[in-house]
Design an enzyme around this catalytic site. Structure first.
Site, PDB file in Angstrom:
ATOM      1  N   HIS A 171      40.948  47.206  35.824  1.00 52.35           N
ATOM      2  CA  HIS A 171      39.669  47.114  36.518  1.00 52.35           C
ATOM      3  C   HIS A 171      39.836  46.268  37.784  1.00 52.35           C
ATOM      4  CE1 HIS A 171      37.560  47.800  32.498  1.00 52.35           C
ATOM      5  NE2 HIS A 171      38.698  47.238  32.098  1.00 52.35           N
ATOM      6  N   GLU A 180      41.473  42.600  34.382  1.00 53.11           N
ATOM      7  CA  GLU A 180      40.662  42.587  35.594  1.00 53.11           C
ATOM      8  C   GLU A 180      41.475  41.988  36.736  1.00 53.11           C
ATOM      9  OE1 GLU A 180      37.488  43.452  36.266  1.00 53.11           O
ATOM     10  OE2 GLU A 180      36.512  43.729  34.300  1.00 53.11           O
ATOM     11  N   HIS A 186      39.710  52.177  34.787  1.00 53.59           N
ATOM     12  CA  HIS A 186      38.334  52.267  34.296  1.00 53.59           C
ATOM     13  C   HIS A 186      37.721  53.607  34.712  1.00 53.59           C
ATOM     14  CE1 HIS A 186      34.459  49.713  33.473  1.00 53.59           C
ATOM     15  NE2 HIS A 186      34.694  50.604  32.544  1.00 53.59           N
TER      16      HIS A 186
END
Length: 261
Positions: A40, A103, A151
């Site tokens: 992500h 992330e 994602h």
């Protein structure tokens, strides 16, 4: 719960109940709960990313800063993080239970008044650290190449991260994901330019790749979003959602070779 804390808890339970647990035998029939690693971007800077991923209901196992490329472990790999949401890949759904979330600190994009998106690039240092982390995770969880997804792959109807500037090809060069052979792509594209497959063919190929896509043979908005997600990954210079000859060639080149092509 970390292993040391778990051992302490078991010792306390044993002391309270008289229960004794024998750990001298280990079953062969087991594997990691982790099936996928989902990438992500945060759409925010590091301080805001840390706040969102530690103080709200959204979380991820790892957060990678940009400059410097610091690796933060926010959730133990044995526990579930809330990063994937409504998602699907290769027939599995709600992937929080079977994936690790990473992330990357990246602002994502800015949108001009005319709707044009200007995407933020990923620093080289951040990508190098990411590749090192991914190699470690893949080895420890015994994951095959192709277990790393974006994602946008698992939720193409609502997500676009990690975006068209994420260097998927660098991951392929590191042996982490499959990549379509350029010679096969050129060969197939020449053939497909003479006659393009029906929409149903594109939908079937995308489904075999792992995407959740309609199979009704119509080029609807949902199918276009899945095509855009695929194109953003393998042809980031143009991701218009059109089922063209190059996209067909890329899809076919990802399949194993059959006979003498």
């Amino acid at each position: 719960m970390k292993q040391s804390a778990l051992v302490l808890l078991l010792m306390l339970l044993a002391g309270c109940t008289g229960l004794r647990i024998d750990d001298s035998h280990t079953a062969r029939g087991q594997s990691s709960r982790v099936q996928y690693i989902v990438l992500h971007y945060t759409s925010s800077d590091l301080p805001r990313s840390l706040q969102l991923l530690t103080q709200t209901e959204v979380s991820s196992h790892y957060l990678l800063g940009a400059r410097p490329a610091t690796v933060y472990r926010l959730v133990d790999e044995n526990r579930r993080a809330w990063h994937a949401g409504d998602s699907a890949w290769q027939g599995r759904t709600w992937l929080n239970a079977s994936s690790l979330g990473i992330e990357l600190v990246n602002q994502g994009y800015e949108e001009d008044a005319d709707g044009t998106r200007r995407w933020y690039p990923y620093p080289e240092e951040q990508i190098e650290v990411l590749i090192t982390l991914l190699k470690d995770l893949m080895a420890r969880h015994d994951l095959p190449p192709g277990s790393i997804v974006g994602h946008s792959d698992i939720a193409p109807q609502r997500k676009v991260d990690p975006g068209p500037l994420f260097p998927w090809r660098r991951l392929a060069e590191a042996g982490l994901i499959p990549w379509p052979d350029s010679a096969r792509v050129t060969h197939y594209q020449t053939l497909f330019e003479q006659g393009l497959p029906e929409v149903a063919w594109f939908q079937q190929q995308l489904a075999e790749e792992g995407y959740q896509v309609p199979l009704h043979g119509e080029l609807d908005d949902a199918t276009r979003k899945v095509l855009r997600a695929f194109q953003m990954k393998y042809r980031p210079t143009r991701y218009d959602g059109d089922p063209d000859a190059e996209t067909a060639a890329l899809l076919l080149a990802l399949r194993p070779m059959v006979g003498a092509e």
